[in-house]
Each structure stands twice: as structure tokens, then as C-alpha cells.
Scaffold this active site. Structure first.
Site, mmCIF file in Angstrom:
data_model
loop_
_atom_site.group_PDB
_atom_site.id
_atom_site.type_symbol
_atom_site.label_atom_id
_atom_site.label_comp_id
_atom_site.label_asym_id
_atom_site.label_seq_id
_atom_site.Cartn_x
_atom_site.Cartn_y
_atom_site.Cartn_z
ATOM 1 N N TYR A 1 19.664 -21.663 -66.265
ATOM 2 C CA TYR A 1 18.275 -22.018 -65.959
ATOM 3 C C TYR A 1 18.197 -22.943 -64.752
ATOM 4 C CZ TYR A 1 17.101 -20.079 -70.558
ATOM 5 O OH TYR A 1 16.947 -19.252 -71.637
ATOM 6 N N HIS B 1 24.867 -15.995 -74.037
ATOM 7 C CA HIS B 1 23.509 -15.696 -73.541
ATOM 8 C C HIS B 1 23.227 -14.191 -73.556
ATOM 9 C CE1 HIS B 1 20.370 -17.419 -70.482
ATOM 10 N NE2 HIS B 1 19.827 -16.519 -71.254
ATOM 11 N N GLY C 1 5.597 -14.332 -71.877
ATOM 12 C CA GLY C 1 5.624 -14.860 -70.507
ATOM 13 C C GLY C 1 4.261 -15.307 -69.998
ATOM 14 N N GLY C 2 3.286 -15.440 -70.875
ATOM 15 C CA GLY C 2 1.951 -15.920 -70.463
ATOM 16 C C GLY C 2 0.862 -14.872 -70.692
ATOM 17 N N LYS D 1 -4.865 -14.940 -69.855
ATOM 18 C CA LYS D 1 -5.330 -15.426 -68.540
ATOM 19 C C LYS D 1 -5.412 -14.336 -67.471
ATOM 20 C CE LYS D 1 -0.906 -17.316 -66.907
ATOM 21 N NZ LYS D 1 -0.272 -18.546 -66.454
HETATM 22 N N1 LIG Z 1 17.882 -16.125 -74.368
HETATM 23 C C1 LIG Z 1 17.234 -15.573 -73.357
HETATM 24 O O1 LIG Z 1 17.693 -14.614 -72.730
HETATM 25 C C2 LIG Z 1 15.894 -16.127 -72.958
HETATM 26 C C3 LIG Z 1 15.058 -15.374 -72.114
HETATM 27 C C4 LIG Z 1 13.812 -15.910 -71.779
HETATM 28 C C5 LIG Z 1 13.451 -17.167 -72.261
HETATM 29 N N2 LIG Z 1 14.300 -17.901 -73.054
HETATM 30 C C6 LIG Z 1 13.937 -19.248 -73.549
HETATM 31 O O2 LIG Z 1 12.616 -19.223 -74.051
HETATM 32 C C7 LIG Z 1 11.810 -20.138 -73.316
HETATM 33 C C8 LIG Z 1 10.405 -19.643 -73.245
HETATM 34 O O3 LIG Z 1 10.323 -18.374 -72.616
HETATM 35 P P1 LIG Z 1 9.028 -18.001 -71.824
HETATM 36 O O4 LIG Z 1 8.851 -18.982 -70.725
HETATM 37 O O5 LIG Z 1 9.110 -16.574 -71.484
HETATM 38 O O6 LIG Z 1 7.908 -18.280 -72.954
HETATM 39 P P2 LIG Z 1 6.384 -17.911 -73.050
HETATM 40 O O7 LIG Z 1 5.789 -18.975 -73.918
HETATM 41 O O8 LIG Z 1 6.208 -16.490 -73.482
HETATM 42 O O9 LIG Z 1 5.806 -18.015 -71.559
HETATM 43 C C9 LIG Z 1 5.650 -19.258 -70.952
HETATM 44 C C10 LIG Z 1 4.817 -19.107 -69.710
HETATM 45 O O10 LIG Z 1 3.485 -18.745 -70.052
HETATM 46 C C11 LIG Z 1 2.569 -19.407 -69.185
HETATM 47 N N3 LIG Z 1 1.767 -20.327 -70.024
HETATM 48 C C12 LIG Z 1 2.203 -21.097 -71.063
HETATM 49 N N4 LIG Z 1 1.170 -21.796 -71.592
HETATM 50 C C13 LIG Z 1 0.081 -21.462 -70.881
HETATM 51 C C14 LIG Z 1 -1.272 -21.862 -70.955
HETATM 52 N N5 LIG Z 1 -1.707 -22.733 -71.859
HETATM 53 N N6 LIG Z 1 -2.139 -21.319 -70.059
HETATM 54 C C15 LIG Z 1 -1.731 -20.433 -69.132
HETATM 55 N N7 LIG Z 1 -0.455 -20.025 -68.999
HETATM 56 C C16 LIG Z 1 0.452 -20.534 -69.881
HETATM 57 C C17 LIG Z 1 3.409 -20.173 -68.169
HETATM 58 O O11 LIG Z 1 3.718 -19.321 -67.083
HETATM 59 P P3 LIG Z 1 2.953 -19.353 -65.678
HETATM 60 O O12 LIG Z 1 2.005 -20.515 -65.633
HETATM 61 O O13 LIG Z 1 4.004 -19.461 -64.673
HETATM 62 O O14 LIG Z 1 2.222 -18.041 -65.646
HETATM 63 C C18 LIG Z 1 4.689 -20.418 -68.955
HETATM 64 O O15 LIG Z 1 5.820 -20.665 -68.171
HETATM 65 C C19 LIG Z 1 12.523 -20.314 -71.976
HETATM 66 O O16 LIG Z 1 12.198 -21.508 -71.347
HETATM 67 C C20 LIG Z 1 13.956 -20.305 -72.449
HETATM 68 O O17 LIG Z 1 14.301 -21.572 -73.008
HETATM 69 C C21 LIG Z 1 15.490 -17.369 -73.428
#
Ligand SMILES: NC(=O)c1ccc[n+]([C@@H]2O[C@H](COP(=O)([O-])OP(=O)(O)OC[C@H]3O[C@@H](n4cnc5c(N)ncnc54)[C@H](OP(=O)(O)O)[C@@H]3O)[C@@H](O)[C@H]2O)c1
Length: 328
Positions: A58, A126, A215-216, A221
């Protein structure tokens, strides 16, 4: 927050939400700058969060470094998970990548240095490389547990049969038990319900569900024309949409009006209701604040049923055949 046991095999009490750190740092060109990242970490623990997920990959190591600085004064209060197999390098060499033991041993030392700690609580492969014998990985975890460098091993992005074999081998050989699996799980990615979730339940493994907002997308939004990861950082959103998102977002928006919560909070609360520990991935303190609201929502059965129906996937063979045969 209401703490829960992290799987049946660990006895660790974890907050219902895990803070994901893929967006903590900005070396990749997309994410939160260090000051914002520190504000996210601070607000998360002030709200009662005690579990932070990271990976050497990351932000090419910057995420681990920021977490290391943050946890140094009260390391024992936090549960830290990290991962190896992709490396922290922007141009990883062929020999350094993979889920083999060489990669594990090299990576754990580098992660411990960046995290400024002598142990990682949950250490995950991973990405399954499809080649390394699973015995090699589990034996590697056993040695790291014995050396006090990790507390539990586990697997992310690995087929259920490989994890089941790993858990069985560890058990039969008296090696340290696995602690967790990490997988993508949301209203738009329910395919882990076919094999991975039943497998985790059978072996008592905790389930860390990443991308609970797809991912959002599940904040709704993009429907309002807002910008975000999908528009600014294309390709960084992976989910099995299968044409479901419009239907699911309709119900999230409707439920959010009834419950006085945001659509995203309801999507995260749905994942909690399935027994999963959602890993949230806020990019700003404001997004974190919104995400945290999910921990205090208790969804009624009717809302869960409607969301289940809108996001339903086919479980495929043999589950559907068996379900039809087993019906009374
Ligand atoms: N093991 C793996 O292969 C793997 C893969 C992926 C993730 N992960 C882990 O899981 C975590 C979360 O994954 P993810 O980031 O995909 O989770 P997610 O909760 O599905 O997406 C998060 C994204 O959604 C948007 N967001 C979040 N809250 C919001 C709000 N209130 N209003 C508007 N937009 C909002 C933001 O993106 P924007 O503002 O940029 O649009 C934020 O970065 C990662 O940080 C990591 O620790 C693991």
C-alpha cells in the site's frame, strides 16, 4: 463500538470495523497526504476502532510507515494486520514477488521495520501465486509465530480449497492455527458466499471483508455525478457488478431515507450483519466519519431481506442442486 471476537480461534476482541489503509499516503499518486492520514488514524481510534489493516504494497510502503509512526506510543492497544507477496517496491523483481517463503521472510522483516514494531498480529499472504505449495506457506507462518514476529497467519485472495488445506495441514502437524481470511465482500461482491465464507465458518476463521462500498460505488455518489476513485483513478475499483448496482443503490437510498443514515453506512452495516469484519478505506477524515456511523446501525430484518434479494447471486453447482434436494 461493540467489540467482537475475531473468529472462533483467536480470543482477540476487535472493533466491528477495521480501518483499511490502502488510501493512507499518496506515493501512488492517489490517496490521502500524511497529515490527513494521521487525522484518519486518530479519529478512528478516538471512535473506539482498534484494528488497522495494511500491506507492504500500500502506497509502496508509505502506509506501513505512517501506521508505524502512529502506533509507536501504544502499540499493544492495536491489532495490526499486514500482508506480503506484492512487495513495497514500485518495480518489484521477479524473485521478490509471490506467496513463497523467500518472499515472506524478506517482506516480514521490512514490514516490521516500517511498522516500527517487533510483531504483526495478523500476517496474510496477499495474493495466492498458484504455485507455492500451501505447506510451504503454513510452515513459514509457523516459524514466524515461533520467532515471535507474527501472532497469526492467514490468506487473502486465495481459493477456499487452498485455505482449507492450509488450515488442515496446520492442525494435523500441530503448527500455529490460521487466524483469518481476507476477501472482497459487499452487496456487489457476494461470490465468497459460494465457498470462502462457509469454509471460514467451518474452520473458525475470522473474515475480513474488503471494499464494503465496492470502492465508493455504494455511496451512490456516482449517480449524483460526483468525482471519486472510479473517475479519478480508473481501474482501481473491482467488483462483480453483474448489472446489480442500480437495483442495490435504489434500495440503499430508500433505506437511508427511512433510517436517517447514508447509503454507504447501510451498505457497511449490511456486511457487519453477515458476521464479516468490514475493512473500510476512507480517503479523508470526513469519509471516515460517515463510515464510522455504520457501527451504530442495527439493520432490521426487513431491510436486510430486501438488500439480500436485490444483490442475490447464483450459488452455482453443487449448492443449488443440494438445496433443491434438501428442501422438505
Ligand atoms: N486484500 C486485498 O487484496 C485488498 C484489496 C482492496 C482493499 N483491501 C483493504 O480494504 C480496504 C478498503 O478497501 P476499499 O478502499 O476498496 O473500501 P471501500 O470502503 O469499498 O471504498 C473506499 C472508498 O470509497 C470512497 N468513499 C468512502 N466513504 C465515502 C463517503 N462517505 N462519500 C463518498 N465516497 C466515499 C472513497 O474513495 P474516493 O473518494 O477516492 O472515491 C474511499 O477510498 C483497503 O484500504 C485495504 O486495507 C484489501
Amino acid at each position: 463500538m461493540k467489540y467482537r471476537y475475531f473468529g472462533r480461534g483467536t480470543g482477540i476482541k476487535a472493533s466491528p470495523l477495521i480501518l483499511g489503509s490502502g488510501m493512507l499516503g499518496n506515493v501512488s499518486g492517489y490517496g490521502s497526504p500524511p497529515d490527513e492520514a494521521k487525522a484518519i488514524l486518530t479519529d478512528f481510534v478516538v471512535a473506539g476502532g482498534n484494528f488497522i489493516d495494511t500491506s507492504d504494497a500500500y502506497q509502496f510502503g508509505q502506509s506501513e510507515t505512517l501506521i508505524g509512526e502512529f502506533i509507536s506510543s501504544c502499540r499493544d492497544d492495536y491489532i495490526i494486520s499486514s500482508k506480503y507477496s506484492r512487495t513495497a517496491s514500485q518495480k518489484p523483481s521477479v524473485a521478490a514477488q509471490g506467496s513463497h517463503r523467500k518472499a515472506m521472510v524478506q517482506s516480514v522483516e521490512a514490514s516490521l521495520r516500517r511498522l516500527n514494531t517487533d510483531r504483526i498480529d495478523i500476517y496474510l499472504a496477499h495474493m495466492d501465486d498458484g504455485a507455492t505449495p500451501i505447506e510451504e506457506v503454513v510452515r513459514g507462518f509457523e516459524d514466524l509465530v515461533s520467532a515471535g514476529k507474527i501472532i497469526f497467519g492467514g490468506f487473502s485472495n486465495t481459493p477456499a480449497w487452498r485455505v482449507a488445506k492450509a488450515a488442515t495441514v496446520a492442525d494435523m502437524r500441530g503448527w500455529a492455527p490460521l487466524g483469518a481470511v481476507q476477501l472482497e465482500y459487499s452487496l456487489l461482491q457476494r461470490t465468497p458466499e459460494r465457498e470462502l465464507l462457509p469454509m471460514a465458518d467451518e474452520f473458525g476463521l475470522a473474515v475480513m471483508g474488503y471494499s464494503p462500498l465496492a470502492g465508493g460505488v455504494l455511496t451512490g455518489k456516482y449517480r449524483k455525478g460526483e468525482e471519486g476513485r472510479a473517475t479519478a483513478f480508473k481501474g482501481a475499483i473491482s467488483h462483480n457488478d453483474a448489472g446489480l448496482s442500480a437495483k442495490v443503490i435504489d434500495i440503499l437510498v430508500e433505506a437511508s431515507e427511512q433510517l436517517g443514515a447514508s447509503p454507504g453506512q447501510i451498505a457497511i452495516a449490511w456486511a457487519i450483519s453477515k458476521g464479516v469484519f468490514p475493512i473500510i478505506g476512507p480517503r479523508s477524515a470526513a469519509q471516515l466519519e460517515d463510515n464510522l456511523g455504520a457501527a451504530s446501525i442495527s439493520l432490521d430484518n426487513e431491510t436486510i431481506k430486501r438488500l439480500d434479494a436485490a444483490s442475490e447471486i447464483s450459488l452455482g453447482y453443487p449448492h443449488e442442486l443440494l438445496a433443491s434436494i434438501r428442501q422438505p
